[in-house]
Design a protein around this motif. Structure first.
Motif, PDB file in Angstrom:
ATOM      1  N   ALA A   1      59.489  19.982  39.329  1.00 13.40           N
ATOM      2  CA  ALA A   1      59.170  21.347  39.746  1.00 13.40           C
ATOM      3  C   ALA A   1      58.092  21.371  40.821  1.00 13.40           C
ATOM      4  O   ALA A   1      58.159  22.173  41.767  1.00 13.40           O
ATOM      5  CB  ALA A   1      58.726  22.160  38.535  1.00 13.40           C
TER       6      ALA A   1
ATOM      7  N   ALA B   1      62.854  25.128  43.503  1.00 14.02           N
ATOM      8  CA  ALA B   1      61.927  25.220  42.373  1.00 14.02           C
ATOM      9  C   ALA B   1      62.159  26.471  41.530  1.00 14.02           C
ATOM     10  O   ALA B   1      61.738  26.514  40.365  1.00 14.02           O
ATOM     11  CB  ALA B   1      60.488  25.199  42.879  1.00 14.02           C
ATOM     12  N   THR B   2      62.821  27.470  42.097  1.00 16.58           N
ATOM     13  CA  THR B   2      63.066  28.705  41.349  1.00 16.58           C
ATOM     14  C   THR B   2      64.430  28.713  40.675  1.00 16.58           C
ATOM     15  O   THR B   2      64.810  29.714  40.067  1.00 16.58           O
ATOM     16  CB  THR B   2      62.973  29.919  42.285  1.00 16.58           C
ATOM     17  OG1 THR B   2      63.970  29.807  43.321  1.00 16.58           O
ATOM     18  CG2 THR B   2      61.596  30.015  42.921  1.00 16.58           C
TER      19      THR B   2
ATOM     20  N   HIS C   1      56.621  27.290  38.024  1.00 19.74           N
ATOM     21  CA  HIS C   1      58.073  27.205  38.224  1.00 19.74           C
ATOM     22  C   HIS C   1      58.728  26.786  36.915  1.00 19.74           C
ATOM     23  O   HIS C   1      59.036  25.617  36.696  1.00 19.74           O
ATOM     24  CB  HIS C   1      58.412  26.216  39.332  1.00 19.74           C
ATOM     25  CG  HIS C   1      57.831  26.573  40.659  1.00 19.74           C
ATOM     26  ND1 HIS C   1      58.211  27.693  41.355  1.00 19.74           N
ATOM     27  CD2 HIS C   1      56.876  25.964  41.409  1.00 19.74           C
ATOM     28  CE1 HIS C   1      57.529  27.770  42.485  1.00 19.74           C
ATOM     29  NE2 HIS C   1      56.715  26.735  42.540  1.00 19.74           N
TER      30      HIS C   1
ATOM     31  N   LYS D   1      64.863  28.115  34.374  1.00 22.77           N
ATOM     32  CA  LYS D   1      65.584  29.382  34.362  1.00 22.77           C
ATOM     33  C   LYS D   1      66.750  29.365  33.380  1.00 22.77           C
ATOM     34  O   LYS D   1      67.296  30.408  33.037  1.00 22.77           O
ATOM     35  CB  LYS D   1      66.106  29.702  35.768  1.00 22.77           C
ATOM     36  CG  LYS D   1      65.000  29.917  36.788  1.00 22.77           C
ATOM     37  CD  LYS D   1      64.097  31.076  36.407  1.00 22.77           C
ATOM     38  CE  LYS D   1      63.032  31.320  37.467  1.00 22.77           C
ATOM     39  NZ  LYS D   1      62.104  32.407  37.064  1.00 22.77           N
TER      40      LYS D   1
END
Length: 219
Positions: free
Chosen positions: A51, A61-62, A88, A91
């Motif tokens: 990250a 990184a997102t 970060h 997700k």
């Protein structure tokens, strides 16, 4: 305790190709030579290194996901929780037949104690070699089902219908949903433990693999 970069190389290659993503496999240290918490610390350090150096790895990184199967699913779930407040965070957590509760044996341990690839006696042996007798099995770093799930990454949880770990995978999905986390649970009723390793040979496993790559493409 088992598995390696080599054992999962084809899986990672196909995830990358079919999921249209970069897969970074982590060669974390294994028990019994390196019991808890070393594998967890290795996984968390690896995620944060990626990250924090996303440009060097050629990734966004997102748009990072964590994933793993069985004990690797345990580590991925723990990393998702421990890194949720990072700059970060993950997700998505893609958990295949995850081991998420070392505090008890669910009904599926009894139903599929023998004869279905992964057996209850082997799970007890794994547990004994991974954690010490005085380890708190409700520690979220050991059993992520007891963790603080507020704000953790969305989850895709894939379990086998004939797996001793089936019921705790379902329970973890329910726990995530109760915490308000977007969670998709898929139970592949005909499959035993680690069925994704056989996606090239078994049609139901291929369906599951396609479900996994679809989740990655949607990240």
């Amino acid at each position: 305790m088992a598995g390696s970069l080599e054992s999962h190389d084809l899986v990672c290659q196909h995830l990358a190709a079919d999921g249209n993503c970069t897969v970074i496999a982590v060669d974390y240290r294994l028990a019994p030579e390196h019991p808890f918490p070393t594998p967890v610390n290795d996984g968390l350090a690896a995620f944060r290194h990626v990250a924090n150096n996303a440009d060097k790895f050629g990734v966004g990184a997102t748009r990072l996901a964590v994933g793993g199967d069985s004990a690797g699913g345990n580590l991925a779930a723990v990393v998702a929780q421990q890194a949720k407040d990072d700059a970060h965070p993950p997700k998505l957590q893609l958990l295949w037949v995850p081991w998420v509760d070392m505090s008890r044996e669910y009904q599926s341990y009894k139903l599929f104690a023998t004869g279905f690839f992964l057996e209850r006696v082997k799970m007890r042996w794994f547990k004994k070699k991974y954690i010490n007798d005085d380890t708190d099995t409700t520690d979220p770093m050991v059993s992520p089902i007891f963790g603080n799930l507020e704000g953790v990454a969305s989850a895709v949880i894939m379990v086998g219908g004939f797996d001793p770990l089936r019921d705790e995978g379902v329970a973890y999905a329910d726990t995530l949903k109760d915490a308000g986390i977007k969670t998709k649970l898929k139970v592949y009723e005909t499959m035993p433990h680690l069925f994704l390793m056989f996606a090239g040979e078994i049609e139901d496993a291929k369906v599951a693999f396609d479900d996994a790559t679809r989740a990655l493409r949607g990240l």
